[in-house]
Design a protein around this motif. Sequence first.
Motif, PDB file in Angstrom:
ATOM      1  N   SER A 116      48.600  14.310  15.313  1.00 57.24           N
ATOM      2  CA  SER A 116      47.462  13.829  14.511  1.00 57.24           C
ATOM      3  C   SER A 116      46.454  13.073  15.359  1.00 57.24           C
ATOM      4  O   SER A 116      45.425  12.634  14.867  1.00 57.24           O
ATOM      5  CB  SER A 116      47.963  12.915  13.380  1.00 57.24           C
ATOM      6  OG  SER A 116      48.495  11.710  13.911  1.00 57.24           O
ATOM      7  N   LYS A 117      46.778  12.922  16.641  1.00 53.07           N
ATOM      8  CA  LYS A 117      45.931  12.140  17.554  1.00 53.07           C
ATOM      9  C   LYS A 117      45.327  13.044  18.615  1.00 53.07           C
ATOM     10  O   LYS A 117      45.926  14.030  19.028  1.00 53.07           O
ATOM     11  CB  LYS A 117      46.737  11.028  18.196  1.00 53.07           C
ATOM     12  CG  LYS A 117      47.427  10.108  17.192  1.00 53.07           C
ATOM     13  CD  LYS A 117      48.360   9.148  17.891  1.00 53.07           C
ATOM     14  CE  LYS A 117      49.012   8.178  16.918  1.00 53.07           C
ATOM     15  NZ  LYS A 117      49.894   8.880  15.962  1.00 53.07           N
ATOM     16  N   ASP A 118      44.146  12.691  19.063  1.00 50.00           N
ATOM     17  CA  ASP A 118      43.500  13.447  20.152  1.00 50.00           C
ATOM     18  C   ASP A 118      44.240  13.220  21.464  1.00 50.00           C
ATOM     19  O   ASP A 118      44.820  12.174  21.690  1.00 50.00           O
ATOM     20  CB  ASP A 118      42.030  12.983  20.313  1.00 50.00           C
ATOM     21  CG  ASP A 118      41.198  13.422  19.123  1.00 50.00           C
ATOM     22  OD1 ASP A 118      41.420  14.534  18.617  1.00 50.00           O
ATOM     23  OD2 ASP A 118      40.315  12.624  18.720  1.00 50.00           O
TER      24      ASP A 118
ATOM     25  N   GLU B  41      53.597  13.188  14.018  1.00 50.28           N
ATOM     26  CA  GLU B  41      52.598  12.122  14.242  1.00 50.28           C
ATOM     27  C   GLU B  41      51.817  12.292  15.551  1.00 50.28           C
ATOM     28  O   GLU B  41      50.589  12.069  15.577  1.00 50.28           O
ATOM     29  CB  GLU B  41      53.244  10.750  14.162  1.00 50.28           C
ATOM     30  CG  GLU B  41      53.430  10.268  12.729  1.00 50.28           C
ATOM     31  CD  GLU B  41      53.725   8.778  12.658  1.00 50.28           C
ATOM     32  OE1 GLU B  41      54.308   8.232  13.632  1.00 50.28           O
ATOM     33  OE2 GLU B  41      53.373   8.161  11.631  1.00 50.28           O
TER      34      GLU B  41
ATOM     35  N   ARG C 293      51.813  20.273   4.806  1.00 51.15           N
ATOM     36  CA  ARG C 293      50.546  19.716   4.312  1.00 51.15           C
ATOM     37  C   ARG C 293      50.530  19.699   2.791  1.00 51.15           C
ATOM     38  O   ARG C 293      49.978  18.779   2.172  1.00 51.15           O
ATOM     39  CB  ARG C 293      49.378  20.546   4.859  1.00 51.15           C
ATOM     40  CG  ARG C 293      48.001  20.083   4.383  1.00 51.15           C
ATOM     41  CD  ARG C 293      47.681  18.678   4.819  1.00 51.15           C
ATOM     42  NE  ARG C 293      46.375  18.246   4.345  1.00 51.15           N
ATOM     43  CZ  ARG C 293      46.002  16.972   4.273  1.00 51.15           C
ATOM     44  NH1 ARG C 293      46.829  16.000   4.653  1.00 51.15           N
ATOM     45  NH2 ARG C 293      44.803  16.654   3.839  1.00 51.15           N
TER      46      ARG C 293
ATOM     47  N   GLY D 260      42.646  22.240  15.781  1.00 48.84           N
ATOM     48  CA  GLY D 260      42.448  20.848  15.404  1.00 48.84           C
ATOM     49  C   GLY D 260      43.739  20.061  15.319  1.00 48.84           C
ATOM     50  O   GLY D 260      44.828  20.550  15.645  1.00 48.84           O
ATOM     51  N   ASN D 261      43.608  18.815  14.866  1.00 47.88           N
ATOM     52  CA  ASN D 261      44.755  17.923  14.715  1.00 47.88           C
ATOM     53  C   ASN D 261      45.313  18.009  13.300  1.00 47.88           C
ATOM     54  O   ASN D 261      44.632  18.449  12.370  1.00 47.88           O
ATOM     55  CB  ASN D 261      44.343  16.474  14.997  1.00 47.88           C
ATOM     56  CG  ASN D 261      43.849  16.286  16.417  1.00 47.88           C
ATOM     57  OD1 ASN D 261      44.268  17.000  17.329  1.00 47.88           O
ATOM     58  ND2 ASN D 261      42.955  15.339  16.611  1.00 47.88           N
ATOM     59  N   LEU D 262      46.558  17.582  13.125  1.00 45.33           N
ATOM     60  CA  LEU D 262      47.126  17.483  11.788  1.00 45.33           C
ATOM     61  C   LEU D 262      46.464  16.318  11.052  1.00 45.33           C
ATOM     62  O   LEU D 262      46.173  15.280  11.642  1.00 45.33           O
ATOM     63  CB  LEU D 262      48.633  17.262  11.859  1.00 45.33           C
ATOM     64  CG  LEU D 262      49.452  18.324  12.599  1.00 45.33           C
ATOM     65  CD1 LEU D 262      50.938  18.091  12.371  1.00 45.33           C
ATOM     66  CD2 LEU D 262      49.061  19.737  12.178  1.00 45.33           C
ATOM     67  N   LYS D 263      46.230  16.512   9.764  1.00 50.40           N
ATOM     68  CA  LYS D 263      45.487  15.528   8.988  1.00 50.40           C
ATOM     69  C   LYS D 263      46.401  14.488   8.349  1.00 50.40           C
ATOM     70  O   LYS D 263      47.433  14.821   7.788  1.00 50.40           O
ATOM     71  CB  LYS D 263      44.682  16.227   7.885  1.00 50.40           C
ATOM     72  CG  LYS D 263      43.560  17.112   8.394  1.00 50.40           C
ATOM     73  CD  LYS D 263      42.793  17.738   7.225  1.00 50.40           C
ATOM     74  CE  LYS D 263      41.667  18.625   7.712  1.00 50.40           C
ATOM     75  NZ  LYS D 263      40.941  19.257   6.585  1.00 50.40           N
ATOM     76  N   GLU D 264      45.997  13.239   8.478  1.00 48.85           N
ATOM     77  CA  GLU D 264      46.641  12.170   7.731  1.00 48.85           C
ATOM     78  C   GLU D 264      45.911  12.019   6.381  1.00 48.85           C
ATOM     79  O   GLU D 264      44.807  12.534   6.228  1.00 48.85           O
ATOM     80  CB  GLU D 264      46.559  10.869   8.531  1.00 48.85           C
ATOM     81  CG  GLU D 264      47.250  10.963   9.896  1.00 48.85           C
ATOM     82  CD  GLU D 264      47.207   9.652  10.654  1.00 48.85           C
ATOM     83  OE1 GLU D 264      47.770   8.667  10.122  1.00 48.85           O
ATOM     84  OE2 GLU D 264      46.595   9.615  11.722  1.00 48.85           O
TER      85      GLU D 264
ATOM     86  N   ASP E 170      52.003  16.627   1.654  1.00 51.64           N
ATOM     87  CA  ASP E 170      51.126  15.477   1.881  1.00 51.64           C
ATOM     88  C   ASP E 170      50.124  15.288   0.741  1.00 51.64           C
ATOM     89  O   ASP E 170      49.829  14.152   0.349  1.00 51.64           O
ATOM     90  CB  ASP E 170      50.358  15.638   3.191  1.00 51.64           C
ATOM     91  CG  ASP E 170      51.266  15.680   4.415  1.00 51.64           C
ATOM     92  OD1 ASP E 170      52.392  15.162   4.336  1.00 51.64           O
ATOM     93  OD2 ASP E 170      50.842  16.248   5.438  1.00 51.64           O
TER      94      ASP E 170
ATOM     95  N   HIS F 220      51.449  24.169   7.489  1.00 49.83           N
ATOM     96  CA  HIS F 220      50.750  24.365   6.213  1.00 49.83           C
ATOM     97  C   HIS F 220      51.592  23.930   5.008  1.00 49.83           C
ATOM     98  O   HIS F 220      51.083  23.245   4.120  1.00 49.83           O
ATOM     99  CB  HIS F 220      50.332  25.829   6.071  1.00 49.83           C
ATOM    100  CG  HIS F 220      49.224  26.223   6.984  1.00 49.83           C
ATOM    101  ND1 HIS F 220      48.001  25.587   6.993  1.00 49.83           N
ATOM    102  CD2 HIS F 220      49.140  27.189   7.947  1.00 49.83           C
ATOM    103  CE1 HIS F 220      47.211  26.138   7.896  1.00 49.83           C
ATOM    104  NE2 HIS F 220      47.883  27.104   8.497  1.00 49.83           N
TER     105      HIS F 220
END
Length: 269
Positions: free
Chosen positions: A267-269, A264, A173, A242-246, A176, A170
Amino acid sequence: MSSKNLCEIAREILLTSDPDLKASRTINTVEDWTSRRIPEIGVCKVPDKPAEPLGVQLVDPWKVPKRGKGGTEATRISSLHSLCHIEQVAVNLAWDIVARFADQDLPRAFYDEWVRVAGEEAKHYKILSERLQELDSKYGSLPAHNRLWESATETADSLEARLAIVHMVHEARGLDIHPKTVDRFRSSGDLRSVSLLEDVIYPDEITHVQAGVRWFKHLYKDSSEEEVICRFHEIVGERFRGNLKEPFNHEARAKAGFTKNWYEPLSKD
């Protein structure tokens, strides 16, 4: 010399409902701790949750009015209010990690770091609250949600999970989304807010993510870097939905010692 230990003071601050008083008590406690006027870390009964901030309506996340995308003063106030609330919650998060895990075998440096973080979050709260007042508003003028604190509740059983989810997911994020937030204020000509966010708050927040990374690594000091990262991935997979957001703020994360191989793959499935 204080007659109370650090955890007892942390508990009192957590149960302080007036956000201005909470910030002031925090800043005073930082000074007392760094000056060694608080005799010991100690232990205490940690509240399940902090006192709700006085004068602030807490609602479900989906009930918080959406901020507009324009550069109007109302939109800027809404953004500043949201950031001010996050900093108020962050003060609680820092004191909670100090008190909740005081029964674990941690060095004094752990408490030094999170007391410092608490003080910086309190400073951020105060300057954002003052900025709202400069715009003829105040903290509490809009509703806010408590989703960030819910993450603390969900990780109350585990220091490694708390560090991973709250401080490495968090808080990272927050790094980001910082550039886009600052760009909105800059495009609307609000250079006063830009200066506060860019020059005061942002450098501190990088070190707060760094603290999460540092103490997560400390828990696995006898493991290889690859093993530590693998454990981080496992915890996020178990504890985060869920995944980490780009997009990621790679530069800020790198300054915090949080390199791409940590986040990284998440962030992908």
